[in-house]
Write a protein that holds these residues in place. Structure first.
Motif, mmCIF file in Angstrom:
data_model
loop_
_atom_site.group_PDB
_atom_site.id
_atom_site.type_symbol
_atom_site.label_atom_id
_atom_site.label_comp_id
_atom_site.label_asym_id
_atom_site.label_seq_id
_atom_site.Cartn_x
_atom_site.Cartn_y
_atom_site.Cartn_z
ATOM 1 N N ARG A 84 0.861 -1.319 0.041
ATOM 2 C CA ARG A 84 -0.145 -0.055 0.077
ATOM 3 C C ARG A 84 1.021 1.293 0.041
ATOM 4 N NH1 ARG A 84 -4.575 -1.216 4.159
ATOM 5 N NH2 ARG A 84 -5.069 -3.527 3.812
ATOM 6 N N GLU A 85 1.943 1.354 -0.633
ATOM 7 C CA GLU A 85 2.942 2.347 -0.633
ATOM 8 C C GLU A 85 2.315 3.721 -0.720
ATOM 9 O OE1 GLU A 85 6.365 4.436 -0.576
ATOM 10 O OE2 GLU A 85 6.176 2.520 -0.004
ATOM 11 N N GLY A 86 2.467 4.309 0.340
ATOM 12 C CA GLY A 86 2.151 5.781 0.496
ATOM 13 C C GLY A 86 0.588 6.150 0.703
ATOM 14 N N ILE A 87 -0.191 5.246 0.963
ATOM 15 C CA ILE A 87 -1.505 5.290 1.254
ATOM 16 C C ILE A 87 -2.046 4.991 2.562
ATOM 17 C CG2 ILE A 87 -3.847 4.181 0.872
ATOM 18 C CD1 ILE A 87 -2.667 3.051 -1.580
ATOM 19 N N ASP A 88 -2.456 6.179 3.353
ATOM 20 C CA ASP A 88 -3.123 6.142 4.679
ATOM 21 C C ASP A 88 -4.216 4.841 4.631
ATOM 22 O OD1 ASP A 88 -1.804 8.425 4.967
ATOM 23 O OD2 ASP A 88 -3.414 9.713 5.913
ATOM 24 N N TYR A 89 -4.031 3.995 5.834
ATOM 25 C CA TYR A 89 -5.032 3.006 6.050
ATOM 26 C C TYR A 89 -5.472 3.197 7.403
ATOM 27 C CZ TYR A 89 -0.309 1.107 6.643
ATOM 28 O OH TYR A 89 1.111 0.972 7.059
ATOM 29 N N ARG A 90 -5.989 2.036 7.708
ATOM 30 C CA ARG A 90 -6.686 2.033 9.035
ATOM 31 C C ARG A 90 -5.723 2.164 10.459
ATOM 32 N NH1 ARG A 90 -5.112 -2.744 8.083
ATOM 33 N NH2 ARG A 90 -4.953 -4.419 9.524
ATOM 34 N N LYS A 91 -6.092 2.915 11.412
ATOM 35 C CA LYS A 91 -5.067 2.995 12.567
ATOM 36 C C LYS A 91 -4.896 1.472 12.911
ATOM 37 C CE LYS A 91 -6.102 7.734 14.065
ATOM 38 N NZ LYS A 91 -6.401 8.119 15.378
ATOM 39 N N GLU A 92 -3.630 1.483 13.222
ATOM 40 C CA GLU A 92 -3.170 0.164 13.943
ATOM 41 C C GLU A 92 -2.345 0.245 15.081
ATOM 42 O OE1 GLU A 92 -0.419 -3.588 12.380
ATOM 43 O OE2 GLU A 92 -2.322 -3.087 11.236
ATOM 44 N N TYR A 129 -0.836 4.648 17.353
ATOM 45 C CA TYR A 129 -1.424 4.123 16.572
ATOM 46 C C TYR A 129 -0.970 4.386 15.048
ATOM 47 C CZ TYR A 129 -5.293 2.502 19.154
ATOM 48 O OH TYR A 129 -6.041 1.856 20.056
ATOM 49 N N ARG A 130 -0.548 3.405 14.321
ATOM 50 C CA ARG A 130 0.061 3.732 12.935
ATOM 51 C C ARG A 130 -0.846 4.302 11.921
ATOM 52 N NH1 ARG A 130 1.090 -0.325 8.734
ATOM 53 N NH2 ARG A 130 0.249 -1.821 10.387
ATOM 54 N N ILE A 131 -0.645 5.328 11.580
ATOM 55 C CA ILE A 131 -1.617 5.905 10.531
ATOM 56 C C ILE A 131 -1.030 5.973 9.180
ATOM 57 C CG2 ILE A 131 -3.003 7.118 12.117
ATOM 58 C CD1 ILE A 131 -1.611 9.577 11.392
ATOM 59 N N TYR A 132 0.223 5.750 8.904
ATOM 60 C CA TYR A 132 0.846 6.020 7.575
ATOM 61 C C TYR A 132 2.220 5.056 7.454
ATOM 62 C CZ TYR A 132 2.926 8.278 3.263
ATOM 63 O OH TYR A 132 3.537 8.617 2.382
ATOM 64 N N SER A 133 2.527 4.392 6.336
ATOM 65 C CA SER A 133 3.916 3.910 6.262
ATOM 66 C C SER A 133 4.306 4.202 4.852
ATOM 67 C CB SER A 133 3.790 2.455 6.334
ATOM 68 O OG SER A 133 3.618 2.292 7.845
ATOM 69 N N SER A 134 5.519 4.366 4.590
ATOM 70 C CA SER A 134 6.105 4.390 3.198
ATOM 71 C C SER A 134 7.605 4.272 3.235
ATOM 72 C CB SER A 134 5.781 5.850 2.591
ATOM 73 O OG SER A 134 6.182 6.102 1.333
ATOM 74 N N PHE A 135 8.031 3.644 2.116
ATOM 75 C CA PHE A 135 9.663 3.617 1.865
ATOM 76 C C PHE A 135 10.015 4.709 1.330
ATOM 77 C CE2 PHE A 135 8.571 -0.871 2.364
ATOM 78 C CZ PHE A 135 9.859 -1.090 2.973
ATOM 79 N N ASP A 136 9.265 5.706 0.889
ATOM 80 C CA ASP A 136 9.678 6.906 0.326
ATOM 81 C C ASP A 136 9.826 8.082 1.455
ATOM 82 O OD1 ASP A 136 9.535 9.754 -0.808
ATOM 83 O OD2 ASP A 136 9.152 8.595 -2.810
ATOM 84 N N GLU A 137 11.025 8.379 1.491
ATOM 85 C CA GLU A 137 11.309 9.374 2.806
ATOM 86 C C GLU A 137 10.554 10.813 2.522
ATOM 87 O OE1 GLU A 137 15.370 11.252 5.215
ATOM 88 O OE2 GLU A 137 15.501 10.107 3.630
ATOM 89 N N ASN A 138 10.762 11.249 1.278
ATOM 90 C CA ASN A 138 10.212 12.542 0.923
ATOM 91 C C ASN A 138 8.543 12.544 0.920
ATOM 92 O OD1 ASN A 138 12.591 13.928 0.059
ATOM 93 N ND2 ASN A 138 12.542 13.257 -1.977
#
Length: 150
Positions: A84-92, A129-138
């Motif tokens: 899901r690169e760069g997409i906000d998703y459910r809080k975890e 809660y995690r709300i966003y993840s990405s491998f892209d630093e910018n």
């Protein structure tokens, strides 16, 4: 970390994951939906696991110490970040980054962290809660700034 790198890591560690769980090759192949022949080929390093098999392994053996130490934390989080690169998703809910993470940016509401192994970024809220993840630093910095109104 890329999809290909994760496939390589999981393929390389599959025998350890299986033995850690105490499964025979027959049982493990049945659990993750492979033929025993394919499982043996992966364990001998002759072929790589498929992305689908890697997802199954990460989901079914998410508490594996071998997986956790190989990927630097929660296997499913890394799989989700790639998928899901760069997409906000459910809080975890997370443990807040006490292990495997360094803080990059922080304010009263959010924290941007980077995983020490996979190098991916995540944004947690003040309740961890995690709300966003990405491998892209910018993109991670941009999303953090959007959330914090900067």
């Amino acid at each position: 970390m890329t999809k290909e790198e994760i496939v390589l890591i999981i393929s390389d560690k599959l025998r350890l994951i299986r033995t850690e769980a105490g499964y025979t090759q027959d049982k493990m192949a049945n659990i993750i939906g492979l033929s025993k022949k394919t499982l043996v080929q992966i364990e001998k390093g002759r072929v790589m696991a498929s992305w689908t098999a890697v997802i199954a392994i990460c989901a079914l053996f998410k508490d594996s110490e071998t997986l956790t130490t190989s990927l630097g934390g929660e296997p499913l989080e890394i799989i989700e970040t790639i998928a899901r690169e760069g997409i906000d998703y459910r809080k975890e809910k997370t443990l807040g980054g006490k292990v495997w993470w360094k803080d990059v940016k922080k304010n009263d509401e959010y924290i941007l962290q980077q995983n020490l192994f996979s190098q991916h970024f995540r944004i947690l809220d003040f309740e961890d809660y995690r709300i966003y993840s990405s491998f892209d630093e910018n993109n991670a910095h941009k999303r953090f700034d959007e959330l914090t109104g900067k």
